[in-house]
Scaffold this motif. Structure first.
Motif, PDB file in Angstrom:
ATOM      1  N   THR A   1       0.914  -1.222  -0.091  1.00 37.58           N
ATOM      2  CA  THR A   1      -0.007   0.071  -0.122  1.00 37.58           C
ATOM      3  C   THR A   1       0.730   1.239   0.054  1.00 37.58           C
ATOM      4  O   THR A   1       0.618   2.157  -0.832  1.00 37.58           O
ATOM      5  CB  THR A   1      -0.900  -0.040   1.171  1.00 37.58           C
TER       6      THR A   1
ATOM      7  N   GLY B   1      -5.356   2.124  -1.719  1.00 36.08           N
ATOM      8  CA  GLY B   1      -6.327   1.623  -0.561  1.00 36.08           C
ATOM      9  C   GLY B   1      -6.888   0.264  -0.695  1.00 36.08           C
ATOM     10  O   GLY B   1      -7.103  -0.420   0.311  1.00 36.08           O
ATOM     11  N   ILE B   2      -7.533   0.238  -1.925  1.00 39.30           N
ATOM     12  CA  ILE B   2      -8.224  -0.894  -2.046  1.00 39.30           C
ATOM     13  C   ILE B   2      -7.513  -2.193  -2.195  1.00 39.30           C
ATOM     14  O   ILE B   2      -7.844  -3.245  -1.458  1.00 39.30           O
ATOM     15  CB  ILE B   2      -9.340  -0.891  -3.457  1.00 39.30           C
TER      16      ILE B   2
ATOM     17  N   LYS C   1      -6.396  -2.981   1.513  1.00 40.20           N
ATOM     18  CA  LYS C   1      -7.694  -3.625   2.180  1.00 40.20           C
ATOM     19  C   LYS C   1      -7.708  -4.938   1.818  1.00 40.20           C
ATOM     20  O   LYS C   1      -8.039  -6.109   2.695  1.00 40.20           O
ATOM     21  CB  LYS C   1      -8.889  -2.816   2.011  1.00 40.20           C
TER      22      LYS C   1
ATOM     23  N   GLN D   1      -5.088  -7.376   3.237  1.00 44.27           N
ATOM     24  CA  GLN D   1      -5.359  -7.348   4.575  1.00 44.27           C
ATOM     25  C   GLN D   1      -6.406  -8.466   5.091  1.00 44.27           C
ATOM     26  O   GLN D   1      -6.390  -9.493   5.653  1.00 44.27           O
ATOM     27  CB  GLN D   1      -5.760  -6.110   5.428  1.00 44.27           C
ATOM     28  N   MET D   2      -7.451  -8.491   4.147  1.00 43.02           N
ATOM     29  CA  MET D   2      -8.511  -9.379   4.384  1.00 43.02           C
ATOM     30  C   MET D   2      -8.230 -10.763   3.824  1.00 43.02           C
ATOM     31  O   MET D   2      -8.629 -11.796   4.372  1.00 43.02           O
ATOM     32  CB  MET D   2      -9.773  -8.964   3.286  1.00 43.02           C
TER      33      MET D   2
ATOM     34  N   GLY E   1      -2.297  -8.960   6.340  1.00 39.85           N
ATOM     35  CA  GLY E   1      -1.761  -7.656   7.067  1.00 39.85           C
ATOM     36  C   GLY E   1      -1.666  -8.090   8.336  1.00 39.85           C
ATOM     37  O   GLY E   1      -1.776  -9.302   8.742  1.00 39.85           O
TER      38      GLY E   1
ATOM     39  N   ASP F   1      -6.185  -8.608  13.916  1.00 37.04           N
ATOM     40  CA  ASP F   1      -6.720  -7.850  15.012  1.00 37.04           C
ATOM     41  C   ASP F   1      -6.613  -8.284  16.205  1.00 37.04           C
ATOM     42  O   ASP F   1      -6.408  -9.246  16.630  1.00 37.04           O
ATOM     43  CB  ASP F   1      -8.475  -8.256  14.880  1.00 37.04           C
TER      44      ASP F   1
END
Length: 83
Positions: free
Chosen positions: A15, A50-51, A54, A57-58, A62, A65
């Motif tokens: 990113t 940004g997309i 993300k 990360q999904m 990334g 949590d």
């Protein structure tokens, strides 16, 4: 002490590199007074970055949590057993 990667993940690096490239393209476009290149090449690349970040990360590339429990191998839960 909690494990914190401080952004040292493939998703974060990808990113940041894409956003940096978008800013460079945008700056060159402003110098050349090429506004379509600025909006499509510069700003567009920042949005795409940004997309992409993300999505990565999904996909698990990334930082996880901190509220989630510890990671377990797929076989540890017994959910994918056939039988």
């Amino acid at each position: 002490m909690a494990h914190n990667e401080h952004g040292h993940t493939p998703a974060a690096w990808t990113t940041v590199i894409l956003i940096l490239a978008g800013f460079v393209v945008g700056a060159i476009a402003v110098i050349l007074l090429n506004w379509p290149l600025f909006w499509i090449g510069g700003v567009g690349l920042v949005v795409v970055a940004g997309i992409v970040g993300k999505v990565m990360q999904m996909m698990g590339l990334g930082q996880r949590d901190p509220q989630a429990g510890p990671r377990q191998p797929a076989g540890a839960t017994g959910e994918d057993r056939i039988g």
